[in-house]
Design a protein around this motif. Structure first.
Motif, PDB file in Angstrom:
ATOM      1  N   ILE A  61      34.246  39.666  39.114  1.00 51.31           N
ATOM      2  CA  ILE A  61      34.765  39.380  40.446  1.00 51.31           C
ATOM      3  C   ILE A  61      34.321  40.431  41.456  1.00 51.31           C
ATOM      4  O   ILE A  61      33.961  40.113  42.596  1.00 51.31           O
ATOM      5  CB  ILE A  61      36.302  39.307  40.393  1.00 51.31           C
ATOM      6  CG1 ILE A  61      36.740  38.061  39.607  1.00 51.31           C
ATOM      7  CG2 ILE A  61      36.902  39.312  41.789  1.00 51.31           C
ATOM      8  CD1 ILE A  61      38.207  38.049  39.237  1.00 51.31           C
ATOM      9  N   GLU A  62      34.334  41.690  41.036  1.00 51.17           N
ATOM     10  CA  GLU A  62      33.988  42.769  41.961  1.00 51.17           C
ATOM     11  C   GLU A  62      32.574  42.605  42.515  1.00 51.17           C
ATOM     12  O   GLU A  62      32.316  42.937  43.679  1.00 51.17           O
ATOM     13  CB  GLU A  62      34.145  44.119  41.256  1.00 51.17           C
ATOM     14  CG  GLU A  62      35.584  44.519  40.981  1.00 51.17           C
ATOM     15  CD  GLU A  62      36.170  43.885  39.724  1.00 51.17           C
ATOM     16  OE1 GLU A  62      37.280  44.275  39.336  1.00 51.17           O
ATOM     17  OE2 GLU A  62      35.523  42.973  39.123  1.00 51.17           O
TER      18      GLU A  62
ATOM     19  N   CYS B 182      37.409  32.796  45.404  1.00 49.30           N
ATOM     20  CA  CYS B 182      36.136  33.138  44.757  1.00 49.30           C
ATOM     21  C   CYS B 182      34.940  32.441  45.396  1.00 49.30           C
ATOM     22  O   CYS B 182      33.894  33.069  45.615  1.00 49.30           O
ATOM     23  CB  CYS B 182      36.189  32.767  43.275  1.00 49.30           C
ATOM     24  SG  CYS B 182      37.163  33.874  42.247  1.00 49.30           S
TER      25      CYS B 182
ATOM     26  N   LEU C 230      32.396  39.250  44.937  1.00 47.52           N
ATOM     27  CA  LEU C 230      33.037  39.360  46.252  1.00 47.52           C
ATOM     28  C   LEU C 230      32.756  40.704  46.925  1.00 47.52           C
ATOM     29  O   LEU C 230      33.499  41.105  47.827  1.00 47.52           O
ATOM     30  CB  LEU C 230      34.553  39.157  46.110  1.00 47.52           C
ATOM     31  CG  LEU C 230      35.001  37.749  45.698  1.00 47.52           C
ATOM     32  CD1 LEU C 230      36.518  37.683  45.543  1.00 47.52           C
ATOM     33  CD2 LEU C 230      34.517  36.692  46.690  1.00 47.52           C
ATOM     34  N   LYS C 231      31.690  41.373  46.526  1.00 48.37           N
ATOM     35  CA  LYS C 231      31.426  42.703  47.086  1.00 48.37           C
ATOM     36  C   LYS C 231      31.163  42.657  48.591  1.00 48.37           C
ATOM     37  O   LYS C 231      31.400  43.640  49.304  1.00 48.37           O
ATOM     38  CB  LYS C 231      30.258  43.365  46.360  1.00 48.37           C
ATOM     39  CG  LYS C 231      28.933  42.655  46.486  1.00 48.37           C
ATOM     40  CD  LYS C 231      27.862  43.365  45.665  1.00 48.37           C
ATOM     41  CE  LYS C 231      26.528  42.629  45.723  1.00 48.37           C
ATOM     42  NZ  LYS C 231      25.500  43.304  44.886  1.00 48.37           N
TER      43      LYS C 231
ATOM     44  N   TYR D 142      38.404  39.802  48.304  1.00 49.92           N
ATOM     45  CA  TYR D 142      38.691  40.440  47.017  1.00 49.92           C
ATOM     46  C   TYR D 142      40.162  40.853  46.948  1.00 49.92           C
ATOM     47  O   TYR D 142      40.842  40.596  45.943  1.00 49.92           O
ATOM     48  CB  TYR D 142      37.784  41.660  46.823  1.00 49.92           C
ATOM     49  CG  TYR D 142      38.141  42.485  45.614  1.00 49.92           C
ATOM     50  CD1 TYR D 142      37.838  42.044  44.328  1.00 49.92           C
ATOM     51  CD2 TYR D 142      38.805  43.701  45.761  1.00 49.92           C
ATOM     52  CE1 TYR D 142      38.183  42.804  43.212  1.00 49.92           C
ATOM     53  CE2 TYR D 142      39.151  44.464  44.661  1.00 49.92           C
ATOM     54  CZ  TYR D 142      38.834  44.007  43.394  1.00 49.92           C
ATOM     55  OH  TYR D 142      39.201  44.760  42.293  1.00 49.92           O
ATOM     56  N   GLN D 143      40.668  41.459  48.010  1.00 50.60           N
ATOM     57  CA  GLN D 143      42.071  41.857  48.021  1.00 50.60           C
ATOM     58  C   GLN D 143      42.989  40.634  47.968  1.00 50.60           C
ATOM     59  O   GLN D 143      44.021  40.650  47.303  1.00 50.60           O
ATOM     60  CB  GLN D 143      42.364  42.688  49.277  1.00 50.60           C
ATOM     61  CG  GLN D 143      41.793  44.091  49.231  1.00 50.60           C
ATOM     62  CD  GLN D 143      42.399  44.916  48.109  1.00 50.60           C
ATOM     63  OE1 GLN D 143      43.618  44.906  47.901  1.00 50.60           O
ATOM     64  NE2 GLN D 143      41.563  45.619  47.359  1.00 50.60           N
TER      65      GLN D 143
END
Length: 304
Positions: free
Chosen positions: A101-102, A160, A105-106, A112-113
């Protein structure tokens, strides 16, 4: 990434069915540690890890369902059973090198939050549901846990694959605190996420029992009621314990479990503290961080 709503629920189902859904980086890190000690690892060790991550839980269930050709296997409704059916070594081999995920969604830190908040809330809901299910002498409380963990799966998926749309929904609700989430979702996406959730569960052939447990239209059924209430309480307490809906949640919980008022509150706060000890998984403030704001907060025992 999707930047405009798709034209139908069916189009969303097709798109999400083709997406390579990411999991938490910590999930992959912890699985790698277990794999290095594979000879001493059992299915319970792995399942405890997997059930922190709704996306990994979904991937495992979808994978097992895809292998149920010709009725070869009975429906598998718990993660530990799924891993036992697959086998330890095949599990590690099948779930190596997943997208995280990191990375996905970078470029969308706000999204991401947002996703981490929903995942943290899902873990809270799962823990509430499992504990309440055990209090009701449910023979398989892990099924109820998984249903609560995946209840808001469609919301996670939108964060996502369509982060800009998810952010628009959140901002719309922040602008009008009285606005129902379903109304905001329909305005931005053209459909309600609850409907998408059920359509995805059917399309992916998730176990019929889990589909039933996640269907709020049947909240009069005791196990569905447990999931529905756990999800509601986790949502309403995510930003503090003064939400206007919480008194109704506590009243319903007391009636469901046959608990006195303070006993019910102590039970909820105890679980919230237990989940808060895992806050590093998601990196967002857990519900328990708001407990000092409560008047006359009781002494809470450490979780067993």
């Amino acid at each position: 990434m999707i930047t405009a709503p798709l034209h139908s629920k069916e189009a969303w189902v097709v798109y999400l069915g083709q997406a390579d859904l990411p999991v938490l980086r910590r999930t992959m890190t912890e699985l790698a540690k277990l794999r290095r000690d594979e000879d001493n690892v059992n299915a319970r060790d792995i399942s405890s890890l997997v059930m922190h991550d709704p996306m990994m839980t979904l991937r495992l269930l979808r994978y097992l369902q895809s292998r149920r050709r010709g009725g070869k296997f009975a429906e598998i409704t718990t993660i530990e059973h799924a891993i036992m059916m697959l086998g330890i070594t095949p599990f590690f081999r099948s779930f190596a090198n997943l997208p995280v995920i990191e990375d996905a969604l970078k470029e969308y830190p706000y999204a991401y939050q947002g996703l981490m908040r929903v995942m943290s809330r899902a873990r809270h809901a799962g823990m509430y549901a499992r504990e309440w299910s055990a209090l009701r002498h449910d023979v398989e409380s892990e099924e109820v846990y998984v249903a609560a963990l995946l209840h808001d799966l469609a919301e996670m998926l939108i964060w996502c694959v369509a982060p800009e749309l998810a952010m628009r929904i959140e901002r719309m609700m922040q602008a009008d605190r009285r606005l129902r989430s379903a109304v905001a979702q329909k305005a931005i996406l053209g459909l309600e996420l609850a409907d998408l959730q059920l359509a995805l569960a059917r399309e992916w052939r998730l176990p019929s029992l889990l589909q039933a447990l996640m269907d709020d239209r049947h909240a009069e059924v005791p196990r569905v009621q447990t999931v529905h209430l756990a999800v509601a309480l986790a949502r309403h307490s995510a930003h503090g314990w003064f939400d206007a809906a919480l008194p109704d949640d506590f009243a319903e919980m007391k009636k469901m479990l046959g608990l006195a008022d303070q006993e019910a509150r102590n039970h909820v706060y105890h679980i919230a503290l237990a989940v808060a000890r895992e806050w590093e998984w998601y990196g967002v403030p857990p519900a328990a961080c708001w407990l000092p704001l409560l008047p006359q907060t009781p002494e809470l025992p450490a979780p067993k």
